[in-house]
Design a protein around this motif. Structure first.
Motif, PDB file in Angstrom:
ATOM      1  N   VAL A 283       0.985  -1.176  -0.231  1.00  0.00           N
ATOM      2  CA  VAL A 283      -0.050  -0.017   0.042  1.00  0.00           C
ATOM      3  C   VAL A 283       0.879   1.203  -0.077  1.00  0.00           C
ATOM      4  O   VAL A 283       1.926   1.264   0.855  1.00  0.00           O
ATOM      5  CB  VAL A 283      -0.823  -0.211   1.076  1.00  0.00           C
ATOM      6  N   ARG A 284       0.538   2.219  -0.849  1.00  0.00           N
ATOM      7  CA  ARG A 284       1.371   3.496  -0.854  1.00  0.00           C
ATOM      8  C   ARG A 284       0.503   4.384  -0.495  1.00  0.00           C
ATOM      9  O   ARG A 284      -0.673   4.874  -0.792  1.00  0.00           O
ATOM     10  CB  ARG A 284       1.745   3.809  -2.259  1.00  0.00           C
TER      11      ARG A 284
ATOM     12  N   TRP B  99      -5.307  -6.627 -10.332  1.00  0.00           N
ATOM     13  CA  TRP B  99      -6.605  -6.428 -11.200  1.00  0.00           C
ATOM     14  C   TRP B  99      -6.411  -4.923 -11.460  1.00  0.00           C
ATOM     15  O   TRP B  99      -6.575  -4.345 -12.479  1.00  0.00           O
ATOM     16  CB  TRP B  99      -7.856  -7.085 -10.728  1.00  0.00           C
ATOM     17  N   GLY B 100      -6.213  -4.148 -10.525  1.00  0.00           N
ATOM     18  CA  GLY B 100      -6.368  -2.691 -10.382  1.00  0.00           C
ATOM     19  C   GLY B 100      -5.988  -2.022  -9.060  1.00  0.00           C
ATOM     20  O   GLY B 100      -5.277  -2.803  -8.098  1.00  0.00           O
ATOM     21  N   ALA B 101      -6.418  -0.917  -8.672  1.00  0.00           N
ATOM     22  CA  ALA B 101      -6.242  -0.187  -7.436  1.00  0.00           C
ATOM     23  C   ALA B 101      -7.246   0.722  -7.077  1.00  0.00           C
ATOM     24  O   ALA B 101      -7.820   0.949  -8.053  1.00  0.00           O
ATOM     25  CB  ALA B 101      -4.832   0.546  -7.544  1.00  0.00           C
ATOM     26  N   LEU B 102      -7.467   0.597  -5.854  1.00  0.00           N
ATOM     27  CA  LEU B 102      -8.472   1.777  -5.107  1.00  0.00           C
ATOM     28  C   LEU B 102      -7.552   2.949  -4.758  1.00  0.00           C
ATOM     29  O   LEU B 102      -6.686   2.657  -4.088  1.00  0.00           O
ATOM     30  CB  LEU B 102      -9.285   1.182  -4.132  1.00  0.00           C
TER      31      LEU B 102
ATOM     32  N   THR C 227      -9.490   0.485   4.417  1.00  0.00           N
ATOM     33  CA  THR C 227      -9.729   0.819   2.852  1.00  0.00           C
ATOM     34  C   THR C 227      -9.115  -0.505   2.280  1.00  0.00           C
ATOM     35  O   THR C 227      -9.477  -1.311   1.163  1.00  0.00           O
ATOM     36  CB  THR C 227      -8.760   1.849   2.561  1.00  0.00           C
ATOM     37  N   GLN C 228      -7.983  -1.306   2.920  1.00  0.00           N
ATOM     38  CA  GLN C 228      -7.683  -2.464   2.316  1.00  0.00           C
ATOM     39  C   GLN C 228      -8.627  -3.488   2.689  1.00  0.00           C
ATOM     40  O   GLN C 228      -8.753  -4.366   1.605  1.00  0.00           O
ATOM     41  CB  GLN C 228      -6.134  -2.851   3.162  1.00  0.00           C
ATOM     42  N   GLN C 229      -9.404  -3.538   3.601  1.00  0.00           N
ATOM     43  CA  GLN C 229     -10.278  -4.651   3.546  1.00  0.00           C
ATOM     44  C   GLN C 229     -11.248  -4.395   2.700  1.00  0.00           C
ATOM     45  O   GLN C 229     -11.787  -5.328   2.025  1.00  0.00           O
ATOM     46  CB  GLN C 229     -11.116  -4.687   5.105  1.00  0.00           C
ATOM     47  N   LEU C 230     -11.669  -3.095   2.461  1.00  0.00           N
ATOM     48  CA  LEU C 230     -12.835  -2.842   1.405  1.00  0.00           C
ATOM     49  C   LEU C 230     -12.035  -3.170  -0.046  1.00  0.00           C
ATOM     50  O   LEU C 230     -13.020  -3.812  -0.858  1.00  0.00           O
ATOM     51  CB  LEU C 230     -12.971  -1.425   0.870  1.00  0.00           C
ATOM     52  N   ALA C 231     -11.028  -2.908  -0.409  1.00  0.00           N
ATOM     53  CA  ALA C 231     -10.314  -3.635  -1.645  1.00  0.00           C
ATOM     54  C   ALA C 231     -10.261  -5.218  -1.794  1.00  0.00           C
ATOM     55  O   ALA C 231     -10.577  -5.524  -2.905  1.00  0.00           O
ATOM     56  CB  ALA C 231      -8.872  -2.963  -1.575  1.00  0.00           C
ATOM     57  N   THR C 232     -10.193  -5.792  -0.498  1.00  0.00           N
ATOM     58  CA  THR C 232     -10.310  -7.165  -0.816  1.00  0.00           C
ATOM     59  C   THR C 232     -11.888  -7.709  -1.025  1.00  0.00           C
ATOM     60  O   THR C 232     -12.012  -8.491  -1.731  1.00  0.00           O
ATOM     61  CB  THR C 232      -9.842  -7.834   0.745  1.00  0.00           C
ATOM     62  N   GLN C 233     -12.467  -6.844  -0.296  1.00  0.00           N
ATOM     63  CA  GLN C 233     -14.040  -7.177  -1.022  1.00  0.00           C
ATOM     64  C   GLN C 233     -14.172  -6.768  -2.264  1.00  0.00           C
ATOM     65  O   GLN C 233     -15.261  -7.711  -3.016  1.00  0.00           O
ATOM     66  CB  GLN C 233     -15.102  -6.331   0.160  1.00  0.00           C
ATOM     67  N   VAL C 234     -13.749  -5.824  -2.625  1.00  0.00           N
ATOM     68  CA  VAL C 234     -13.966  -5.444  -4.030  1.00  0.00           C
ATOM     69  C   VAL C 234     -13.459  -6.680  -5.222  1.00  0.00           C
ATOM     70  O   VAL C 234     -14.038  -6.948  -6.050  1.00  0.00           O
ATOM     71  CB  VAL C 234     -13.121  -4.038  -4.105  1.00  0.00           C
TER      72      VAL C 234
END
Length: 291
Positions: free
Chosen positions: A128-129, A194-197, A216-223
């Motif tokens: 994560v940046r 796949w991409g980035a949030l 936000t990481q948890q949400l990216a995992t859900q995405v």
């Protein structure tokens, strides 16, 4: 003469004051802990609610549109976007929520210099940046100029990674030897970026809090899960459509074959009737003939 009663009373008063101060500090600490726990529970409740909304739909556009809307509301960021990586190394913003008067990134496609291959490898491993201030961060000058054209002061990049994604190119090389097959299987099991949030703060620098990054990481995992489910659902729909088309084609072919067979049977019956009529006519002529 020493007034022991007065001294005892003073000591008692000091003791009560000390106990009162200790009690006040204990109450403040308790309230602080309760406040932290309440905020934590509220954030987790909000995260679960957003995750449920993200995964309510099997349509990938609905999933990503809901994601940027809810994450922007959750982080109170000036811009939140989904950045999709394409096989040729380029990328584009496919979904975005941006507050006025800041410019849109939506629909723009960028060269691989924006996300170099070294960044891809790091993001594929879950890096994560978090940049609190573009001007003070260790960022390449070309990238600083790039983000500043969109008025970015701070940014948070969280990768969207799909685990165990099938690599279709490896399935076509079944004739390779055992060693190359093992290499292909290992490469197919690697995480797929796949991409980035991405969240932008444009009005001023921003120190991203650890809990903001974590959620936000948890949400990216859900995405990532929702996107993969959407892709599998679309593939299933395509397979069903192809199957239905094949069934309809086979049914039409059978109907044509049946119609042709019925025509042939009817023609054969007409031929048999004609032959019987000719045979009867010949028999009548033979019977009536003097010879």
């Amino acid at each position: 003469m020493i007034n022991f009663a007065l001294i005892s009373s003073s000591l008692g008063l000091l003791s009560l004051v000390a106990m009162g101060g200790y009690y006040t500090q204990a109450v403040k600490r308790r309230r602080g802990i309760e406040n932290v726990l309440r905020q934590k529970n509220e954030r987790e409740r909000l995260m679960v609610q957003i995750a449920q909304q993200i995964r309510q739909s099997l349509d990938i556009d609905d999933v990503l549109a809901t994601t940027v809307e809810e994450v922007q509301r959750f982080l109170q960021a000036d811009r939140v976007l989904i950045y999709r990586f394409w096989p040729d190394g380029t990328g584009s913003a496919t979904h975005e929520v941006v507050l006025p008067p800041y410019p849109q990134v939506l629909g723009k496609t960028f060269d691989d210099e924006v996300f170099p291959h070294t960044y891809h490898q790091a993001y594929a491993q879950g890096k994560v940046r978090s940049i609190a201030n573009i001007d003070q961060a260790d960022v390449e000058p070309c990238l600083i100029d790039f983000v500043k054209q969109f008025e970015v002061q701070a940014k948070l990049v969280v990768p969207i990674i799909q685990d165990n994604r099938d690599n279709h190119s490896t399935n076509q090389n079944s004739s390779a030897d055992q060693n190359s097959s093992a290499d292909q299987n290992s490469s197919a099991s690697e995480p797929y970026l796949w991409g980035a949030l991405i969240a932008h703060q444009c009005g001023e620098p921003r120190q991203w809090q650890p809990w903001e990054i974590d959620l936000t990481q948890q949400l990216a995992t859900q995405v990532a899960i929702a996107v993969q489910q959407s892709e599998l659902y679309n593939q299933l729909q395509q397979l069903n459509t192809q199957l239905e088309a094949r069934v309809q084609e086979r049914t039409a072919a059978l109907a044509r074959a049946n119609a042709s067979l019925q025509t042939e049977i009817a023609e054969r019956k007409r031929t048999e009737v004609a032959l019987r009529h000719k045979n009867d006519t010949l028999n009548a002529l033979i019977t009536a003939s003097p010879r």
